[in-house]
Design an enzyme around this catalytic site. Structure first.
Site, PDB file in Angstrom:
ATOM      1  CE  LYS A  48      -2.282  -1.011   3.758  1.00 24.19           C
ATOM      2  NZ  LYS A  48      -1.696  -2.346   4.043  1.00 24.19           N
ATOM      3  NE  ARG A  62      -4.182  -0.722   9.183  1.00 28.77           N
ATOM      4  CZ  ARG A  62      -2.984  -1.155   9.540  1.00 28.77           C
ATOM      5  NH1 ARG A  62      -2.853  -1.827  10.674  1.00 28.77           N
ATOM      6  NH2 ARG A  62      -1.935  -0.933   8.781  1.00 28.77           N
ATOM      7  NE  ARG A  89       7.229  -4.769   5.848  1.00 28.93           N
ATOM      8  CZ  ARG A  89       6.017  -4.381   6.218  1.00 28.93           C
ATOM      9  NH1 ARG A  89       5.301  -3.617   5.434  1.00 28.93           N
ATOM     10  NH2 ARG A  89       5.516  -4.763   7.377  1.00 28.93           N
ATOM     11  NE  ARG A 104       7.561  -2.124   9.828  1.00 27.45           N
ATOM     12  CZ  ARG A 104       6.410  -1.957   9.193  1.00 27.45           C
ATOM     13  NH1 ARG A 104       6.367  -1.249   8.090  1.00 27.45           N
ATOM     14  NH2 ARG A 104       5.305  -2.511   9.648  1.00 27.45           N
ATOM     15  NE  ARG A 135       1.610  -5.956  10.840  1.00 30.83           N
ATOM     16  CZ  ARG A 135       2.652  -5.698  10.062  1.00 30.83           C
ATOM     17  NH1 ARG A 135       3.811  -6.279  10.308  1.00 30.83           N
ATOM     18  NH2 ARG A 135       2.536  -4.868   9.060  1.00 30.83           N
TER      19      ARG A 135
END
Length: 280
Positions: free
Chosen positions: A60, A137, A171, A215, A226
């Site tokens: 996104k 969300r 990531r 992260r 998640r």
């Protein structure tokens, strides 16, 4: 951007409504849903107001930020707002760290407060329009947003779960410049009638290569949690916008080289936009 004041009022209303409903989900048919405000439409010629939906890690932020530069509206990521708050070590930092590190959703009142402050800062700089990434969300958040402004389009990015997991675990962030990269090389073979998929890694330039960090919430356990929460709470948001005729479903066929031109085509941005963004 008059959206700001209405969002702040909606924030207060949401907190009150939550107390009146004793924790039940608003809009659940219990008879204690939020009062729908008249739809506030902006004047003709205003800038785009888009929302990007999709599972954590789908891209996104990547596609929203590219489109932001292309169409001239700010990309506002609530995930970035939360991370900025964490980095600032303010009064909310410890509470947010506990939530984020366990893959939970940040409470509505905190998210709306952070978003309101971001819109206020943008309004002071003359910003109009937006591409929202990470909000809403939940259906409750979508109802609040629907009550205060007119969203033009909701783009729902979709990607296979195995690719999502690999992307999240790959990531990396440059600790010096803040650049986002991905070391995962995803190569899924086609089977059972499904086409194969290849997503090349997005590697850093040499001067960032030795400064990459992961992260804290990009662990397999947290990512799976998640994704579970997304399917439970955010999937209904897709139906919310689908029923209103605002949802554009977009299955990512691969990495950026394969997906970007097709996304531009789906958004009717045309060949000129594709050429303009080729170097982005």
């Amino acid at each position: 951007m008059a959206v700001l004041k209405r969002l702040m009022l909606a924030r207060a209303s949401a907190v009150v409504a939550r107390g009146l409903c004793s924790g039940r989900e608003l809009g659940s048919g219990s008879g204690c849903g939020p009062k729908q405000l008249p739809l506030q439409r902006s004047p003709e010629g205003r800038n785009r107001q888009w929302v990007f939906l999709g599972c954590p890690g789908v891209g996104k932020g990547t596609y929203s930020s590219r489109l932001s530069g292309l169409v001239g509206v700010p990309h506002i990521s609530t995930g970035d707002l939360v991370r900025d708050e964490l980095a600032a070590s303010g009064p909310l930092a410890s509470q947010l760290a506990e939530i984020v590190n366990h893959g939970k959703l940040v409470p509505d009142e905190i998210i709306i407060d952070l978003l309101s402050k971001r819109l206020e800062a943008g309004e002071a700089k003359g910003e109009t329009g937006f591409i929202l990434d990470g909000f809403p969300r939940t259906v409750r958040q979508a109802e609040i947003l629907e009550g205060v402004t007119d969203i033009d389009l909701v783009v729902n990015l979709k990607l296979r779960e195995e690719a999502l997991l690999a992307k999240c675990l790959g990531r990396r962030i440059c600790s010096q410049c803040g650049g986002n990269y991905n070391i995962a090389s995803i190569d899924i073979k086609g089977e059972n009638g499904q086409p194969g998929m290849y997503m090349a890694p997005l590697l850093p330039p040499p001067h960032c290569a030795s400064k990459l960090i992961t992260r804290s919430d990009d662990t397999e356990e947290v990512v799976k949690e998640r994704l579970r929460i997304y399917n439970e709470l955010t999937k209904p948001v897709e139906d919310f916008y689908r029923q209103r005729g605002k949802l554009l479903e977009f299955d990512l066929p691969g990495g950026i080289p394969e997906s970007w031109p097709k996304l531009l085509q789906a958004l009717n941005l045309g060949d000129n936009a594709n050429k303009k963004s080729a170097a982005a």
